[in-house]
Design a protein around this motif. Structure first.
Motif, short mmCIF file in Angstrom:
data_model
loop_
_atom_site.label_atom_id
_atom_site.label_comp_id
_atom_site.label_asym_id
_atom_site.label_seq_id
_atom_site.Cartn_x
_atom_site.Cartn_y
_atom_site.Cartn_z
N ARG A 1 79.13 45.10 64.70
CA ARG A 1 79.78 44.13 65.58
C ARG A 1 79.96 44.64 67.01
NH1 ARG A 1 79.62 39.34 65.39
NH2 ARG A 1 81.61 39.16 66.49
N ARG A 2 79.59 45.86 67.27
CA ARG A 2 79.71 46.35 68.64
C ARG A 2 78.72 45.63 69.56
NH1 ARG A 2 78.53 52.55 68.12
NH2 ARG A 2 76.88 51.63 66.81
N PRO A 3 79.10 45.40 70.81
CA PRO A 3 78.19 44.69 71.73
C PRO A 3 76.91 45.48 71.97
CG PRO A 3 80.43 44.77 72.61
CD PRO A 3 80.40 45.70 71.44
N LEU A 4 75.84 44.76 72.17
CA LEU A 4 74.56 45.38 72.52
C LEU A 4 74.59 45.85 73.97
CD1 LEU A 4 72.04 42.74 71.11
CD2 LEU A 4 72.63 44.91 70.05
N CYS A 5 73.67 46.75 74.28
CA CYS A 5 73.32 46.99 75.68
C CYS A 5 72.26 45.93 75.99
CB CYS A 5 72.76 48.40 75.88
SG CYS A 5 72.12 48.69 77.55
N PHE A 6 72.70 44.81 76.56
CA PHE A 6 71.84 43.65 76.64
C PHE A 6 70.60 43.87 77.51
CE2 PHE A 6 76.07 42.02 75.59
CZ PHE A 6 75.77 41.29 74.45
N ASP A 7 70.73 44.65 78.57
CA ASP A 7 69.58 44.86 79.45
C ASP A 7 68.49 45.70 78.80
OD1 ASP A 7 70.73 43.34 81.42
OD2 ASP A 7 71.49 45.04 82.58
N ASP A 8 68.85 46.45 77.77
CA ASP A 8 67.87 47.31 77.10
C ASP A 8 67.41 46.73 75.78
OD1 ASP A 8 66.27 49.63 76.95
OD2 ASP A 8 67.77 50.69 75.74
N ALA A 9 67.94 45.58 75.41
CA ALA A 9 67.59 44.96 74.12
C ALA A 9 66.49 43.92 74.32
CB ALA A 9 68.82 44.31 73.50
N THR A 10 65.72 43.69 73.28
CA THR A 10 64.69 42.65 73.34
C THR A 10 65.34 41.28 73.30
OG1 THR A 10 64.42 42.55 70.93
CG2 THR A 10 63.05 44.15 72.12
N ASP A 11 64.61 40.29 73.76
CA ASP A 11 65.14 38.92 73.78
C ASP A 11 65.54 38.46 72.38
OD1 ASP A 11 64.63 38.74 76.52
OD2 ASP A 11 62.61 37.96 76.21
N ARG A 12 64.73 38.78 71.39
CA ARG A 12 65.04 38.31 70.04
C ARG A 12 66.23 39.07 69.45
NH1 ARG A 12 60.97 38.95 65.56
NH2 ARG A 12 60.31 36.98 66.44
N ALA A 13 66.42 40.32 69.84
CA ALA A 13 67.60 41.05 69.38
C ALA A 13 68.86 40.46 70.00
CB ALA A 13 67.47 42.53 69.75
N VAL A 14 68.78 40.06 71.26
CA VAL A 14 69.93 39.42 71.91
C VAL A 14 70.23 38.08 71.24
CG1 VAL A 14 70.79 38.45 74.06
CG2 VAL A 14 69.50 40.58 74.11
N HIS A 15 69.19 37.35 70.88
CA HIS A 15 69.42 36.07 70.19
C HIS A 15 70.05 36.29 68.82
CE1 HIS A 15 68.48 32.62 67.59
NE2 HIS A 15 68.75 31.92 68.67
N ALA A 16 69.64 37.34 68.11
CA ALA A 16 70.25 37.63 66.81
C ALA A 16 71.74 37.93 66.97
CB ALA A 16 69.54 38.80 66.15
N TRP A 17 72.07 38.69 68.03
CA TRP A 17 73.50 38.93 68.33
C TRP A 17 74.20 37.62 68.61
CZ3 TRP A 17 75.62 37.39 72.97
CH2 TRP A 17 76.98 37.70 73.13
N TYR A 18 73.56 36.76 69.41
CA TYR A 18 74.15 35.47 69.77
C TYR A 18 74.44 34.64 68.52
CZ TYR A 18 73.87 30.47 70.55
OH TYR A 18 74.09 29.12 70.49
N ALA A 19 73.52 34.63 67.57
CA ALA A 19 73.70 33.82 66.37
C ALA A 19 74.97 34.20 65.62
CB ALA A 19 72.48 33.97 65.45
N HIS A 20 75.23 35.49 65.50
CA HIS A 20 76.45 35.95 64.83
C HIS A 20 77.68 35.67 65.70
CE1 HIS A 20 74.42 37.86 61.46
NE2 HIS A 20 73.55 38.38 62.31
#
Length: 385
Positions: A282-301
């Motif tokens: 549940r920790r926030p991603l480093c969004f600038d270093d994450a892939t678009d689809r990884a950011v979307h997976a975080w968004y979904a949760h």
């Protein structure tokens, strides 16, 4: 009527060079090619679309293009591409133009971009950040999401960054509505159900009725339900598909909030000690270093978490904003289910959307379209609501 108060004054060539840092062909700013549709169409004409559509899975393609496919911070691998077969050569020819001839590497890079395997690729040395975003946390994600500053700022004022996923839905809906209004003759707005009055109220920060919120989410749902690769964003880049834009924008709003521990290092790379790793972390991603689809997976949760925290009986401004999202399909091809939102970026779901559009255009047999849809829907089998 407020269509746009913002226009980016940039050089398309420089924008192209910037995006090429990760996916070279993705930056052909006036190239509206859709590699997924072109490939499936040409394999169908060869009579082998069913074989093509079942030749791999989302996991196998991720292993093919990423160095660490299980990590949200994976980098693209340089892959050796096989000699193109006849359908692939025809697909290349069909998407090439005199201004933008396309080769096999270009086709590959466009597909990788559209499927969300790249990161925020813009270089500050080749892209002049709009003044309104210059000191804004998550500015690069806002640019990649293709949302204009006035809409981004007003959505934050309307709701705030406490609910980044919820806020992102309305910001993207307003941006897409503005784009549709701008490209449709005003004489057709009413017959096509385009509500400029809703956009005006949103951008001006005026009182929004419950039916305004429902309209925006229904409008967004329509965009999320289709495959929309190849457009050019307001910043001159190849536009991401709508679900990936939604994830990027939610990440930008989350970056406005404080972190217990900063997930990114000063160089923009993720900090392994503090950055989230996706899935159940549940920790926030480093969004600038994450892939678009990884950011979307975080968004979904994150969206599910936010909606769960708002009572269905809440009649406040927040409750009225949350209500339409409870029935949103968020790009899924079946009935609305919160447990499949993260799957909408999978290649099986993307292909199901593409074949549906090709079927409607008469470019694909019904059997192949049916099989592709069934393959995507099976992703949810065995899951519990």
């Amino acid at each position: 009527m407020i269509l746009s108060r913002f226009r980016v004054q940039t050089c398309p060539v420089l924008l192209a060079i910037a995006a090429c840092a990760v996916a070279p062909a993705a930056c052909a700013t006036t190239l509206t090619a859709d590699p997924m549709a072109a490939l499936i169409r040409e394999y169908s004409r060869e009579g082998s679309s069913a074989e093509y559509l079942t030749s791999g899975t989302d996991e196998s393609y991720a292993r093919y293009v990423l160095d660490r496919p299980e990590s949200p911070y994976a980098n693209l691998r340089w892959v050796s591409l096989p000699e193109p077969d006849a359908p692939t050569r025809r697909a290349i020819d069909s998407v090439s133009t005199r201004e933008h001839p396309v080769n096999l590497r270009d086709l590959h890079d466009l597909k990788v971009w559209d499927l969300g395997f790249t990161k925020t690729p813009i270089s500050s040395e080749t892209f002049v950040m709009p003044r309104e975003l210059r000191y804004t946390p998550g500015a690069w994600s806002i640019v990649k999401a293709g949302v204009e500053p006035d809409i981004y700022v007003q959505a934050n004022r309307n709701q705030g960054s406490v609910f980044p996923a919820l806020t992102a839905n309305y910001a993207l809906a307003a941006q897409m509505l503005r784009a549709k209004l701008a490209t449709t003759p005003s004489s057709l707005w009413k017959v096509r159900g385009l509500r400029h009055d809703v956009l005006d109220r949103f951008v001006r920060g005026e009182f929004m009725h419950a039916h305004d919120f429902h309209y925006l989410i229904q409008f967004l749902d329509g965009a999320l339900a289709t495959w929309d690769a190849g457009a050019t964003s307001v910043y001159g880049f190849r536009q991401l598909p709508a679900p990936l834009r939604l994830g990027r924008l939610a990440g930008a709003y989350r970056q406005r909030m404080p972190f217990d521990n900063e997930p990114c290092q000063e160089n923009g790379k993720h900090d392994p000690a503090h950055a989230g790793t996706g899935m159940h972390d549940r920790r926030p991603l480093c969004f600038d270093d994450a892939t678009d689809r990884a950011v979307h997976a975080w968004y979904a949760h994150e969206l599910v978490h936010e909606l769960d925290s708002i009572s269905v009986q809440d009649t406040s401004h927040l409750g009225r904003m949350a209500a339409p999202l409870r029935s949103s399909r968020q790009g899924w091809i079946g009935i609305p289910r919160t447990d499949v939102i993260a799957d909408v970026t999978r290649i099986e779901v993307v292909e199901a959307k593409v074949v549906g559009q090709l079927l409607a255009a008469g470019d694909l047999p019904y059997r192949d379209a049916f099989d592709a849809s069934r393959r995507a829907l099976r992703l949810s089998c065995g899951r519990r609501f």
